[in-house]
Design an enzyme around this catalytic site. Structure first.
Site, PDB file in Angstrom:
ATOM      1  N   THR A 112      -8.816  35.778  41.979  1.00 22.25           N
ATOM      2  CA  THR A 112     -10.004  35.148  42.544  1.00 22.25           C
ATOM      3  C   THR A 112      -9.709  35.017  44.027  1.00 22.25           C
ATOM      4  O   THR A 112      -8.621  35.347  44.480  1.00 22.25           O
ATOM      5  CB  THR A 112     -10.212  33.772  41.867  1.00 22.25           C
ATOM      6  OG1 THR A 112     -10.389  33.955  40.467  1.00 22.25           O
ATOM      7  CG2 THR A 112     -11.414  33.022  42.406  1.00 22.25           C
ATOM      8  N   THR A 130     -15.139  35.350  42.648  1.00 20.24           N
ATOM      9  CA  THR A 130     -14.216  36.126  41.825  1.00 20.24           C
ATOM     10  C   THR A 130     -14.919  37.286  41.140  1.00 20.24           C
ATOM     11  O   THR A 130     -16.152  37.307  41.045  1.00 20.24           O
ATOM     12  CB  THR A 130     -13.598  35.208  40.745  1.00 20.24           C
ATOM     13  OG1 THR A 130     -12.624  35.929  39.991  1.00 20.24           O
ATOM     14  CG2 THR A 130     -14.655  34.675  39.796  1.00 20.24           C
ATOM     15  N   GLU A 175     -12.819  38.081  38.369  1.00 21.61           N
ATOM     16  CA  GLU A 175     -11.940  37.752  37.246  1.00 21.61           C
ATOM     17  C   GLU A 175     -10.609  38.493  37.315  1.00 21.61           C
ATOM     18  O   GLU A 175      -9.785  38.175  38.155  1.00 21.61           O
ATOM     19  CB  GLU A 175     -12.638  37.993  35.903  1.00 21.61           C
ATOM     20  CG  GLU A 175     -11.819  37.642  34.677  1.00 21.61           C
ATOM     21  CD  GLU A 175     -11.447  36.162  34.555  1.00 21.61           C
ATOM     22  OE1 GLU A 175     -10.734  35.818  33.620  1.00 21.61           O
ATOM     23  OE2 GLU A 175     -11.868  35.365  35.397  1.00 21.61           O
ATOM     24  N   ASP A 193     -13.498  35.025  29.886  1.00 17.58           N
ATOM     25  CA  ASP A 193     -13.201  33.593  29.962  1.00 17.58           C
ATOM     26  C   ASP A 193     -13.732  32.836  28.749  1.00 17.58           C
ATOM     27  O   ASP A 193     -13.360  31.677  28.529  1.00 17.58           O
ATOM     28  CB  ASP A 193     -13.791  32.990  31.240  1.00 17.58           C
ATOM     29  CG  ASP A 193     -12.948  33.282  32.465  1.00 17.58           C
ATOM     30  OD1 ASP A 193     -11.846  33.834  32.305  1.00 17.58           O
ATOM     31  OD2 ASP A 193     -13.390  32.967  33.580  1.00 17.58           O
ATOM     32  N   GLY A 224      -6.379  31.607  41.110  1.00 18.84           N
ATOM     33  CA  GLY A 224      -5.274  31.338  40.209  1.00 18.84           C
ATOM     34  C   GLY A 224      -5.650  31.007  38.782  1.00 18.84           C
ATOM     35  O   GLY A 224      -4.839  30.452  38.047  1.00 18.84           O
TER      36      GLY A 224
END
EC number: 2.3.2.2
Length: 629
Positions: A437, A455, A457, A479, A521
């Site tokens: 990201t 982002t 991903e 996600d 992160g």
């Protein structure tokens, strides 16, 4: 501060509704335990992403001065933002221009094929606003989309899900930029995109990070001919020192600059995006499965950003604002701080530092337990945001912490109606959120501020490039939890936003901006933001020191991932409390690094400190409009 005339915000019709040691000891630790970040005010690392861009875009991790500030992981992008501020643009204008430039120089982390969260502070009114530009699941996405119909078993996260059409969510980045400029900006989209168009057209020098990230993705990029043509010319990653140009992306951004975001969400480009998702263009010789997705042109045309109130907690007399669900960042950072509020944290002695870090690890473990139990897209899940952010709830969670010993983890989630130390067990669900990201922070001369995390991903997103358009599509839908479970707030549902840990954060004091921060992160974003605030507010570090200091990320697991430097410095002392650590990666590789923060501090006298990473991800760049001599 010098009084200046604020430009009137443009109003147009909306197309879419909707510190690890006491200060005297810090330098000694930095020099002995972590030589790589011994110069938190110096230049970014050689060959890192801070080195992208034009010759005048020299990477400088920290700058101090006035007139406005920009901090990001990339020198060219930060320079674009500063030039926007110098030309009279405000924080929103600079944030969009910086983000667009990051989509060029950081194409594996961000871009128009992804989404993100935008937090804005208006100094004139003292109002904090947010834009949720998170990707959404297609309307036709089945709840068993991540189950292989051939076997009846879940697809493996890698390589099946991460490189696929089924992982692509409806992008929200361009809709975010449009709304941000309409609500808060003074420039149009055409002006904001112009620097990124030029950067894509003329190119930027390839550095070691860009080449390394390309090589890390070589096998899956090679599986998609359009991606291979762009990022693997001649079958290899671009060589360090060569110039990487992306004329297709320049043309795409020019089209959008001319015709607006309708050129992306409707028409031929939308049809091309939907076709790639439904029929991944894969090399027949590749063993990569690349299962197709369901995204349609109707999904693109129907996309809307969501505007909602920010999360808010008070910490040590400061007001901390963040992103409400669908992001879990604001609630989880907020709960962690509320728990820590009950304790006197300091770095007056090594013992005091150790206990402060022990409490930090215990607080984030509980906040993550509650995140996993309760947080999802509030359009689909009844998220108890007010309870999670309440001091009463944090107090009930805090009384389960032993100040002298680590808990047995995972700890259970807290009962929402808890009195005292009651807890309730919830089924734990695996978190597959990836680490790639990017984040940017901006403050302008009027005191307006933006914290924006965006982002695609996975590093390299889905691996699929829209043919002839120059940008990668996201794989944000990974996600979601892989297996549908009614008790899981992050279960797959059509049209839903997957839970995120992105944590763009703005901290104010007395109605004026004090800190702006965020990081990439994955789930470690939450602990990174919390730890930087702990370092700066409680443990006596300057902002550059707080950013550079080694990190640990306790997310309700038996063992805490930590940077090797953190383990070197604190592992033995925290081990006496019962904490166990595992290195976050090889200390000589970027895999060992947790996050890549971009931050700004505004002192009471108006002095601005823009502090980016000196080393992580190659080093970032913090710039100010008028540097101090």
């Amino acid at each position: 501060m010098v009084d200046v005339v604020r430009p009137r915000h443009r109003r147009r019709t909306l197309r879419r509704a909707a510190v690890l040691l006491a200060a005297p000891l810090t330098a000694g630790l930095i020099a002995s335990a972590a030589p790589a970040w011994a110069d938190p005010g110096g230049r970014g690392g050689h060959g890192g992403h801070g080195g992208h861009g034009r010759p005048d875009a020299t990477p400088v991790a920290t700058s101090v001065g006035s007139g406005g500030a920009v901090s990001s992981v990339d020198a060219s992008a930060s320079r674009v933002g500063i030039e926007m501020l110098r030309s009279g643009g405000n924080a929103a204008d600079a944030a969009v221009a910086t983000a667009a430039a990051l989509g060029v120089t950081e194409p594996y982390s961000a871009g128009i094929g992804g989404g993100g969260y935008f937090v804005h502070f208006d100094a004139e009114t003292g109002t904090v606003s947010t834009i949720d530009g998170r990707e959404t699941a297609p309307a036709g996405m089945p709840t068993d989309a991540f189950i292989d119909p051939a076997t009846g078993a879940p697809y493996r996260f890698s390589p099946e899900l991460v490189s696929s059409g089924v992982s692509v969510g409806v992008p929200g980045t361009l809709a975010t930029w449009e709304r941000a400029l309409e609500r808060f900006g003074t420039k149009g989209l055409k002006q904001a995109l112009h620097p990124a168009i030029q950067l894509a057209k003329h190119g930027f020098p390839v550095d070691e990070t860009f080449r390394g990230q390309t090589l890390d993705n070589q096998a899956r990029f090679a599986a998609f001919p359009d991606t291979a043509e762009l990022f693997l010319p001649g079958g290899d990653a671009p060589q360090v020192g060569t110039t990487f140009r992306n004329p297709d992306l320049a043309d795409t951004l020019s089209l959008i600059a001319k015709r607006g975001t309708d050129a992306f969400y409707e028409g031929p480009l939308a049809a091309e995006i939907a076709d790639v998702v439904q029929h991944p263009r894969k090399d027949p010789a590749s063993p990569l499965p690349a299962p197709p997705g369901t995204l349609t042109t109707d999904d693109l045309a129907a996309y809307e950003v969501v505007e909602q109130e920010p999360t808010h907690v008070e910490y040590r007399g400061l007001d901390v604002y963040g992103m409400a669900p669908s992001s879990s960042g604001g609630t989880t950072v907020g709960e962690s701080l509320n728990i820590l509020e009950n304790h006197d944290l300091s770095a007056e002695s090594p013992e005091a530092t150790t206990q402060s870090l022990h409490l930090f690890l215990e607080a984030t473990a509980r906040a993550f337990a509650d995140r996993n139990a309760y947080v999802g897209d509030p359009a689909y899940v009844d998220v108890p945001t007010a309870t999670l952010l309440s001091q009463d709830f944090a107090d009930a969670r805090d009384c389960t912490i032993d100040p002298d010993a680590a808990s047995v983890r995972p700890v259970p989630a807290g009962a929402l109606d808890a009195v005292g130390c009651a807890a309730v067990a919830f089924e734990e669900h695996a978190d597959t959120e990836n680490v790639s990201t990017t984040h940017l922070s901006v403050v302008d001369k009027w005191g307006d501020a933006v914290a924006y995390t965006l982002t695609i991903e996975q590093t390299g997103g889905s691996g699929m490039t829209v043919p002839g358009r120059g940008f990668l599509l996201n794989n944000e839908l990974t996600d979601f939890s892989t297996v549908y479970n009614e008790s899981d707030p992050n279960r797959i549902e059509p049209g839903k936003r997957p839970r995120s840990s992105m944590s763009p954060t703005i901290v104010t004091e007395g109605g004026e901006v004090r800190y702006v921060l965020g990081s990439p992160g994955g789930a470690t974003i939450i602990t990174t933001v919390t730890q930087i605030l702990l370092n700066r507010i409680d443990l006596g570090m300057t902002l550059p020191e707080a950013v550079a200091a080694p990190r640990a990320s306790q997310r309700n697991a038996a063992v805490t991932p930590a940077e090797p430097e953190f383990i070197d410095a604190y592992g033995a002392a925290l081990g006496a409390y019962g904490h166990a650590f595992t290195p976050s990666g090889d200390r000589f590789t970027s895999a060992a690094q947790i996050g890549a923060a971009a931050t700004i501090e505004v002192a009471p006298d108006g002095t601005m400190t823009a502090a980016a990473e000196p080393v992580r991800r190659g080093g970032g760049t913090g710039l100010v409009v008028r540097p101090q001599r």
